[in-house]
Design a protein around this motif. Structure first.
Motif, PDB file in Angstrom:
ATOM      1  N   ILE A  56      48.717  37.526  20.525  1.00  0.00           N
ATOM      2  CA  ILE A  56      49.184  36.219  20.993  1.00  0.00           C
ATOM      3  C   ILE A  56      48.666  35.125  20.072  1.00  0.00           C
ATOM      4  CG2 ILE A  56      49.086  34.568  22.888  1.00  0.00           C
ATOM      5  CD1 ILE A  56      48.794  36.822  24.825  1.00  0.00           C
ATOM      6  N   GLU A  60      50.863  32.736  17.545  1.00  0.00           N
ATOM      7  CA  GLU A  60      50.925  31.304  17.838  1.00  0.00           C
ATOM      8  C   GLU A  60      50.325  30.490  16.700  1.00  0.00           C
ATOM      9  OE1 GLU A  60      49.337  30.547  21.695  1.00  0.00           O
ATOM     10  OE2 GLU A  60      51.157  31.260  22.698  1.00  0.00           O
ATOM     11  N   VAL A  74      53.810  32.148  23.276  1.00  0.00           N
ATOM     12  CA  VAL A  74      54.136  33.570  23.438  1.00  0.00           C
ATOM     13  C   VAL A  74      54.122  33.914  24.917  1.00  0.00           C
ATOM     14  CG1 VAL A  74      53.331  35.915  22.991  1.00  0.00           C
ATOM     15  CG2 VAL A  74      53.181  34.199  21.197  1.00  0.00           C
ATOM     16  N   VAL A  81      58.619  35.017  22.091  1.00  0.00           N
ATOM     17  CA  VAL A  81      57.980  33.749  21.761  1.00  0.00           C
ATOM     18  C   VAL A  81      59.065  32.675  21.743  1.00  0.00           C
ATOM     19  CG1 VAL A  81      58.107  34.181  19.263  1.00  0.00           C
ATOM     20  CG2 VAL A  81      56.497  32.506  20.137  1.00  0.00           C
TER      21      VAL A  81
END
Lengths: 737, 52
Positions: A56, A60, A74, A81
């Motif tokens: 994650i 990101e 996400v 996402v």
């Protein structure tokens, strides 16, 4: 059971299955452009590989650091996402995620209707929360009453309970009231009708009792009932929402676009924007977006999804193409003759629509039980009202007893009986890679006694495999690999793959060119080398029961390479497992006699037919169905779509055409076929559990109803019996996991 | 029994607070990604200062 009935009723208009307008469902692309503008700044990517916290943060961080990205979030549950990046497209963002080390695929945001579905789920969850809050508070107050509070204290507690319970019922009972009303408008008494009646009558009676300092008020029972029923309904909703969002994701992965040729050049347009007369360019390896006639270019066409043929067909100017076919080797320019709803997809939808209505009439166990149960409840309640009126002549007493009967018989456990089992069963199948799309699919699957398979793409992978690599002399293998490496023709890819896995390294060739529809040629140490069709190579086209290609190096005699369709993993076990479960297994294919006989022989399927047209397939299924067989159809192509829709229940692999997936109830996510017999086993035990749950609920009613009719029911007995039976039913359902 | 006059409102108030918190979390879409939120807490990304 109330849920299944009521939801089933509701779904006839709103479900994602084929309904009023099959063409819209089969080709939902038309609606997509309308929505496309709305979410222009948002890009949604599918991330199939993510699983942890590091994934994650990595993704990101990578996306947020990319210039032009406003925000990226996400969602691990959905493995997606969502990126807010005005002006950037999926093509710009996918490399960013890939550089971070994760696979990313573009999703078509307009094919995902998650927002509308979320709102409904949130709405149900909110009502459940409110009912839960009210239940706990009313129960606290009720404990005092049960343990013997008298006089003013009891009245005060009843009054406070009323203040909490009445607004709660008005708010949290909305789904039941709405369904009951909708049912009545169609002239049907659905399961939600006795529920609504019990809620309203018991609340009204309790309010009257409270005002007159009565002994019994059922506010606790009413709110508990509402809470348990809402849990059942939310479970039911969630199970289908998960399946629906995964099914939508499959659709969204195929972003339908086409290259249209205009005066100024080529432009990328959504398929729905194509009109007859447009010129489109179809690149090798891509799917034909609309029906049309080839104006220039030569290629080979893979028709397996439409007809079941496993061998590619030669295409030249003048050849008609249908939407859904795959262009293999050459660049084609096509004049569109029919697009969208007029394309060949739509020709099959009429068949689909006819068959679909038969399946829509399926009565579930819950509906059967409800049809039996609803009148009995009303008769019993009304009967005890009349009995007490005649016996005691006391209206208040009679209404009290009638309300107690209604609330005791109210299908609290029944409301959980089906959704709890369905949630447990589809959760288990989801982990095995099966998506249950339809609410009644599992029940229908449990009745299956005949299984019909399609061949190409279902029992087989639909991709060829080199039969015997040894026919190719070792010294020629590097040449063959060099020739086939660059081609996207399925036979070339199969040969290249077979050679590459043997550790062969390609030699360098000069002037390698692919001649669309014929083969590949090049120069090796100054000598011409060719691989391709027999007539182009200059070999005698021998008797071929399988796909074959020829390799010629300089003046040496040509070598024939044979290919066969690769069996899907687990196909043998699936067929054996289904037969062990007592099913009759059949094979219907549009492919040639020899190819079908080969596969049927290897799998041990005695009943098979080859060269079957889509209409024949559907007729075979309907014919067997008319003889009383309950058919499970497993197929993937457009030629199976009508048969899928006509069958009692249908399964299609995730690789199937969109239309076939829409027509089927269950989607197989992996490549393995082994989950199919497993699904059958789970469906059968789910049906057993549902029946057990009904028995538990009915058993509890047989015990509690006489108490209520005789006027001995107290709110404490109602609350205890209701909770106990609900817990029993839920625990029994959880045994499925 | 006059204590009840205080206790009942207090109970309701506390329960109501819980309900309000639940509705707030629902509205803030905190149930969208339960699996992701369970994992996010393990990340040390914003340990020193909150996400801007």
């Amino acid at each position: 059971m109330s849920d299944a009935t009521a939801q089933g009723f509701e779904d006839q208009g709103s479900d994602s299955r084929l309904s009023a307008c099959p063409a819209c469902d089969v080709a939902p692309i038309a609606m997509r452009i309308a929505q496309e503008k709305a979410r222009k700044d948002e890009v949604i990517l599918s991330l199939p590989g993510i699983h942890c916290a590091t994934c994650i943060t990595d993704i990101e961080r990578a996306l947020n650091n990319h210039p032009g990205v406003d925000s990226a979030r996400v969602n691990l549950t959905l493995r997606r996402v969502t990126v807010k990046a005005p002006g950037l497209g999926a093509d710009d963002l996918i490399p960013v995620v890939e550089r971070a080390g994760y696979e990313a695929l573009e999703l078509d945001p307009s094919a995902l209707s998650s927002t509308a579905a979320d709102r409904k789920g949130r709405d149900l969850l909110m009502r459940t929360g409110v009912a839960g809050f009210a239940m706990m508070n009313v129960m606290l107050l009720s404990v005092a009453v049960w343990s013997g509070a008298e006089g003013a204290t009891r009245d005060l507690f009843h009054m406070v309970s009323a203040m909490i319970a009445l607004p709660t019922i008005a708010f949290a009972g909305q789904p039941f009231f709405a369904n009951a009303r909708r049912g009545l408008r169609h002239g049907k008494v659905v399961m939600d009708f006795p529920i609504s009646l019990a809620l309203i009558l018991a609340s009204g009676m309790s309010l009257y009792e409270t005002m007159n300092s009565g002994r019994h008020a059922y506010f606790d029972g009413v709110v508990t009932l509402c809470f348990f029923l809402l849990i059942g309904r939310y479970l039911d909703y969630r199970t289908r929402a998960v399946a629906r969002s995964a099914a939508e994701e499959l659709t969204a992965l195929e972003v339908p676009r086409a290259f249209r040729i205009t005066d100024t050049g080529e432009e990328l347009v959504p398929v729905a924007a194509l009109v007859p007369g447009d010129l489109i360019r179809i690149r090798p390896g891509s799917r034909v977006p609309a029906d049309g006639r080839i104006t220039s270019g030569e290629s080979e066409i893979d028709r397996s999804l439409l007809t079941g043929e496993s061998l590619p067909v030669v295409a030249a100017p003048g050849t008609m193409l249908s939407a859904g076919e795959v262009n293999l080797t050459g660049l084609l320019t096509v004049r569109v003759t029919a697009a969208g709803r007029d394309s060949s997809l739509a020709q099959l939808t009429e068949l689909v629509a006819n068959a679909e209505s038969a399946r829509g009439r399926y009565t579930t166990l819950a509906q059967q039980a409800s049809a039996l149960y609803t009148p009995i409840v009303h008769i019993v309640a009304f009967g005890s009202f009349l009995g007490w009126m005649i016996h005691a002549g006391d209206l208040r007493m009679a209404v009290n007893v009638a309300a107690a009967v209604l609330i005791i018989t109210c299908p609290c456990a029944l409301g959980l009986a089906v959704p709890a089992v369905m949630t447990a069963a589809s959760g288990r199948l989801f982990r095995k890679g099966l998506l249950i799309k339809d609410a009644t699919a599992l029940e229908r699957l449990s009745e299956v006694d005949t299984v019909i398979f399609d061949k190409t793409g279902t029992l087989t992978m639909g991709t060829p495999q080199l039969v015997d690599p040894d026919v190719l002399p070792v010294e020629h293998r590097p040449v063959a690999l060099a020739l086939t490496e660059g081609s996207s023709h399925p036979l070339s890819r199969a040969l290249a793959h077979a050679l590459a896995t043997q550790g062969v390294t390609a030699v360098t060739l000069e002037r390698v060119t692919e001649v669309p529809g014929h083969g590949v040629e090049g120069l090796w140490q100054g000598q011409p080398v060719r691989i391709g069709r027999a007539d182009w190579i200059g070999a005698a086209p021998g008797q071929g029961r399988v796909a074959s290609t020829w390799l010629r190096i300089a003046d040496l005699p040509p070598i024939r390479l044979e290919f066969e369709d690769r069996m899907r993993p687990g196909a043998e076990e699936a067929v054996a497992g289904l037969r062990r479960a007592g099913c009759r297994v059949m094979l219907l294919s549009g492919d040639t006699q020899t190819a079908v006989a080969d596969i049927a022989g290897r799998l041990g399927i005695a009943e098979w037919r080859a060269g079957v047209t889509p209409v024949d397939k559907a007729e075979a299924v309907t014919g067997l169905g008319a003889q009383g067989a309950r058919i499970l159809m497993v197929g993937d192509g457009l030629n199976d779509t009508a048969a899928l829709a006509a069958a009692h229940v249908a399964i299609s692999p995730a690789s199937a055409l969109d239309a076939a997936r829409v027509a089927s109830d269950i989607v197989l996510m992996g490549t393995d076929l082994r989950p199919v017999p497993e699904a059958l086993a789970v469906a059968r035990s789910a049906r057993k559990r549902i029946k057990e749950n009904f028995n538990i609920s009915f058993g509890y009613n047989i015990f509690a109803v006489p108490i209520a009719i005789l006027g001995f029911a107290t709110p404490l007995i109602a609350a205890l019996a209701m909770s106990l039976s609900s817990i029993c039913v839920t625990l029994n359902a959880l045994r499925l996991r | 029994m006059s204590i009840v006059a205080i206790l009942i409102p207090v109970t309701l108030l506390l329960g109501g607070l819980g309900l309000a918190a639940f509705v707030w979390s629902l509205m803030r879409q905190q149930y969208e990604d339960p699996k992701g939120d369970a994992e996010r807490i393990l990340s040390s990304e914003w340990d020193d200062h909150p996400k801007p």
